[in-house]
Write a protein that holds these residues in place. Structure first.
Motif, mmCIF file in Angstrom:
data_model
loop_
_atom_site.group_PDB
_atom_site.id
_atom_site.type_symbol
_atom_site.label_atom_id
_atom_site.label_comp_id
_atom_site.label_asym_id
_atom_site.label_seq_id
_atom_site.Cartn_x
_atom_site.Cartn_y
_atom_site.Cartn_z
ATOM 1 N N HIS A 141 0.855 -1.192 0.000
ATOM 2 C CA HIS A 141 0.000 0.000 0.000
ATOM 3 C C HIS A 141 0.887 1.236 0.000
ATOM 4 O O HIS A 141 1.770 1.373 0.848
ATOM 5 N N TYR A 142 0.639 2.129 -0.973
ATOM 6 C CA TYR A 142 1.436 3.356 -1.086
ATOM 7 C C TYR A 142 0.600 4.546 -0.650
ATOM 8 O O TYR A 142 -0.541 4.708 -1.073
ATOM 9 N N TYR A 143 1.193 5.397 0.206
ATOM 10 C CA TYR A 143 0.504 6.613 0.631
ATOM 11 C C TYR A 143 1.523 7.643 1.106
ATOM 12 O O TYR A 143 2.389 7.330 1.927
ATOM 13 N N ASN A 144 1.416 8.852 0.570
ATOM 14 C CA ASN A 144 2.192 9.985 1.062
ATOM 15 C C ASN A 144 3.699 9.709 1.105
ATOM 16 O O ASN A 144 4.365 9.916 2.126
ATOM 17 N N ASN A 145 4.221 9.213 -0.021
ATOM 18 C CA ASN A 145 5.654 8.924 -0.158
ATOM 19 C C ASN A 145 6.164 7.837 0.783
ATOM 20 O O ASN A 145 7.345 7.793 1.120
ATOM 21 N N GLN A 146 5.254 6.971 1.199
ATOM 22 C CA GLN A 146 5.651 5.819 2.007
ATOM 23 C C GLN A 146 4.989 4.556 1.447
ATOM 24 O O GLN A 146 3.842 4.587 0.997
ATOM 25 N N LEU A 147 5.751 3.462 1.461
ATOM 26 C CA LEU A 147 5.242 2.170 1.019
ATOM 27 C C LEU A 147 5.090 1.267 2.237
ATOM 28 O O LEU A 147 6.052 1.046 2.980
#
Length: 299
Positions: free
Chosen positions: A61-67
């Motif tokens: 899951h990718y969100y806000n430049n974090q995986l």
């Protein structure tokens, strides 16, 4: 409408997870290998192993430049792209993690899986905020309503369980599938929920009342994933029957079947995951045959 563009090889074992990045250039895949792989949509080629993992990966899951990387061990890792490193690893569950989602309006992360619990984490420091039991057995899949007021959990006990996102209180159970629920997805406008199951059926639930309005015998075996196109009125499904199907998101007409049998090219084993690229130009699919396939959307 959809045509095969490229088959990306390199995984040595079945692949279960896909995630886009923040741009239209790269995406990630993972499964029973020892790492998360980065691919380029620009060159249609392998880029690198982005990060090692300690056990099989069942969800990305990718969100806000974090995986966020959910593992078979029950732990999840957080890879930060600004820092180019893993910034956290949390032993979240006692059994495998099958799904991870973010609640943007609450700045929260949700994890769930084989232990039947849903854990709520702060996106600020990854501290656990709350945990609740949704099912006695596996919660396989999560869908969050576009307005972030409700959440649907697809469970092994054949039920879809609808919860209020404000306080995580249960709202209702949806009973119709005869076997475990393996995929759920809200229409981008929130006017209906689609569910898929090991019973090979797609069921359409109209909102806000969640009335069952249509039952579609969609596949021959388990429906593993459902993905709405980001801008056009279509959705795609993937199945254990080795086929991908493209549907009209308004009248549920079947537009296209992508399979080895029908098209002469396709996956040779169960298709575990599919997703659209951020710009909607490509459909990306993967599964037990270890291949990542890219299909181009032609209008």
């Amino acid at each position: 409408m959809l045509k095969h563009l490229k088959t990306l090889s390199g995984h040595q074992n079945p692949v279960y997870a896909l995630a886009n990045s923040s741009n239209d250039e790269t995406f990630f895949s993972a499964g029973n290998d020892k790492g998360v792989v980065e691919w380029s949509l620009g060159t249609m080629a392998f880029v690198k192993v982005k990060m090692p993992v300690q056990s099989s990966v069942y969800y990305l899951h990718y969100y806000n430049n974090q995986l966020f990387v959910g593992e078979r061990s029950g732990a999840f890792s957080v890879y930060d792209f600004h820092e180019s490193k893993i910034i956290a690893r949390i032993n979240a569950h006692i059994k495998p993690i099958f799904n991870i989602q973010t609640v943007k309006s609450k700045n929260e992360l949700l994890t769930t899986g084989e232990d039947g619990t849903v854990a709520v984490w702060s996106l600020n420091d990854f501290a656990e905020i709350y945990r609740f039991q949704v099912a006695a057995d596996t919660v396989r899949t999560i869908a969050i309503a576009p307005d972030e007021t409700e959440i649907a959990f697809g469970c092994k006990d054949h039920l879809i369980k609808i919860y209020n996102l404000s306080d995580y209180s249960r709202k209702k159970n949806l009973e119709s599938h005869s076997l475990p629920v393996t995929s759920v997805a809200y229409h981008p406008t929130g006017k209906y929920l689609i569910s898929g199951s090991r019973d090979a059926q797609l069921k359409i639930w109209s909102l806000p009342a969640y009335e069952l309005v249509q039952n579609i015998p969609a596949h021959l075996f388990t429906v593993y994933d459902i993905a709405f196109h980001p801008t056009l009125p279509y959705f795609a499904t993937s199945s254990q029957d080795k086929s991908i199907k493209l549907w009209d998101a308004e009248n549920f007409k079947l537009y296209k079947i992508l399979s080895l049998e029908k098209a002469g090219i396709g996956h040779t084993h169960s298709i575990n995951k599919l997703m659209w690229s951020n710009n909607g130009k490509y459909l990306i699919t993967t599964g037990d045959d270890r291949q990542v396939m890219v299909w181009e959307m032609e209008l």
